[in-house]
Design an enzyme around this catalytic site. Structure first.
Site, PDB file in Angstrom:
ATOM      1  N   LYS A 102       0.795  -1.151   0.081  1.00 45.15           N
ATOM      2  CA  LYS A 102      -0.123  -0.051   0.119  1.00 45.15           C
ATOM      3  C   LYS A 102       0.982   1.278   0.010  1.00 45.15           C
ATOM      4  O   LYS A 102       0.680   2.022  -0.654  1.00 45.15           O
ATOM      5  CB  LYS A 102      -0.939   0.103   1.139  1.00 45.15           C
ATOM      6  CG  LYS A 102      -2.199  -1.143   1.287  1.00 45.15           C
ATOM      7  CD  LYS A 102      -3.165  -0.977   2.529  1.00 45.15           C
ATOM      8  CE  LYS A 102      -2.173  -1.066   3.727  1.00 45.15           C
ATOM      9  NZ  LYS A 102      -1.797  -2.371   4.095  1.00 45.15           N
ATOM     10  N   ARG A 126      -9.343   2.131   9.925  1.00 51.17           N
ATOM     11  CA  ARG A 126      -8.815   0.985  10.177  1.00 51.17           C
ATOM     12  C   ARG A 126      -9.954  -0.188  10.701  1.00 51.17           C
ATOM     13  O   ARG A 126      -9.725  -1.293  10.879  1.00 51.17           O
ATOM     14  CB  ARG A 126      -7.687   0.975  11.426  1.00 51.17           C
ATOM     15  CG  ARG A 126      -6.391   1.282  10.847  1.00 51.17           C
ATOM     16  CD  ARG A 126      -5.112   1.247  11.981  1.00 51.17           C
ATOM     17  NE  ARG A 126      -4.252   2.049  11.588  1.00 51.17           N
ATOM     18  CZ  ARG A 126      -3.059   1.136  10.859  1.00 51.17           C
ATOM     19  NH1 ARG A 126      -3.285   0.161  10.557  1.00 51.17           N
ATOM     20  NH2 ARG A 126      -2.189   1.944  10.542  1.00 51.17           N
ATOM     21  N   ARG A 132      -0.001  -9.637  13.302  1.00 56.35           N
ATOM     22  CA  ARG A 132      -0.325  -8.416  12.616  1.00 56.35           C
ATOM     23  C   ARG A 132      -1.628  -8.908  11.640  1.00 56.35           C
ATOM     24  O   ARG A 132      -2.598  -8.023  11.498  1.00 56.35           O
ATOM     25  CB  ARG A 132       0.786  -7.850  11.705  1.00 56.35           C
ATOM     26  CG  ARG A 132       1.821  -6.952  12.700  1.00 56.35           C
ATOM     27  CD  ARG A 132       3.140  -6.868  11.931  1.00 56.35           C
ATOM     28  NE  ARG A 132       2.891  -5.997  11.065  1.00 56.35           N
ATOM     29  CZ  ARG A 132       3.787  -5.530  10.133  1.00 56.35           C
ATOM     30  NH1 ARG A 132       4.917  -6.163  10.023  1.00 56.35           N
ATOM     31  NH2 ARG A 132       3.515  -4.533   9.243  1.00 56.35           N
TER      32      ARG A 132
END
Length: 210
Positions: free
Chosen positions: A16, A91, A165
């Protein structure tokens, strides 16, 4: 071209950041990173920045209210009139709903990469203290080609950390894919291609739909 307000989605290691830089250069829109905004407000001593600093100094996470306030202030600035690209925000669904209350996202672009490939990409990175980085798939030495320093693997690049993660991403951020799909603003590109091909795919999506 109408206002280009972009959100990038994708797992850690999907590319990204690399693509955001290239897209912002091509379309001359600001690359808005929540981390950068936070640091700038803390440095400038703004009211929100002072609130955030007090929280960070205690080792706590900055609340949604503060992050949303910072984003709202940033998007109201003149350089965002033609558009912008949000990096690291939203998020969560709650953040996306808050964003919708003051801004209309024209496109959410999901850079899709297989999780095994994400682990391989990140876990294969090796760093040098001088700032150079390498990948074991293309560089087999354990010393830096630039300064001769010893290469090392960052703790957050280790496979078990990458998987943790990814778990957080799947629980908190991946639901945004369905959220934007329901709004008919989601576009998915294949992130397993070369950097240039992923870029070309994103450009095609933007140009075809804007």
């Amino acid at each position: 071209m109408k206002k280009l307000s972009l959100v990038f989605l994708g797992a850690p290691g999907a590319g990204k950041g690399t693509q955001a830089t290239k897209i912002c250069e091509k379309y001359n829109i600001p690359h808005i990173s929540t981390g950068d905004i936070l640091r700038a407000n803390i440095k400038a001593g703004t009211p929100l920045g002072l609130q955030a600093k007090a929280i960070i100094d205690k080792g706590q996470l900055v609340s949604d209210d503060i992050v949303i306030g910072l984003i709202k202030d940033r998007l109201a600035q003149d350089d965002c009139k033609k558009g912008y690209l949000l990096d690291g925000f939203p998020r969560t669904i709650d953040q996306a709903v808050a964003l919708d209350s003051f801004e209309s996202v024209s496109m959410a672009i999901n850079i899709a990469v297989n999780e095994d490939e994400v682990v391989e990409r990140i876990a294969g990175r090796r760093m040098c203290a001088c700032g150079e980085s390498y990948h074991i798939s293309t560089y087999s030495k354990d010393t830096c080609a630039k300064c001769g320093g010893k290469l090392y693997q960052r703790d957050d690049d280790k496979p078990e950390t990458v998987k943790a993660r990814l778990d957080v991403y799947n629980k908190q951020t991946a639901p945004l894919i369905d959220y934007y799909a329901a709004k008919k603003t989601l576009y998915t590109v294949d992130g397993s291609q070369s950097v240039q091909d992923v870029f070309a795919s994103i450009v095609k999506v933007i140009d075809d739909n804007n």
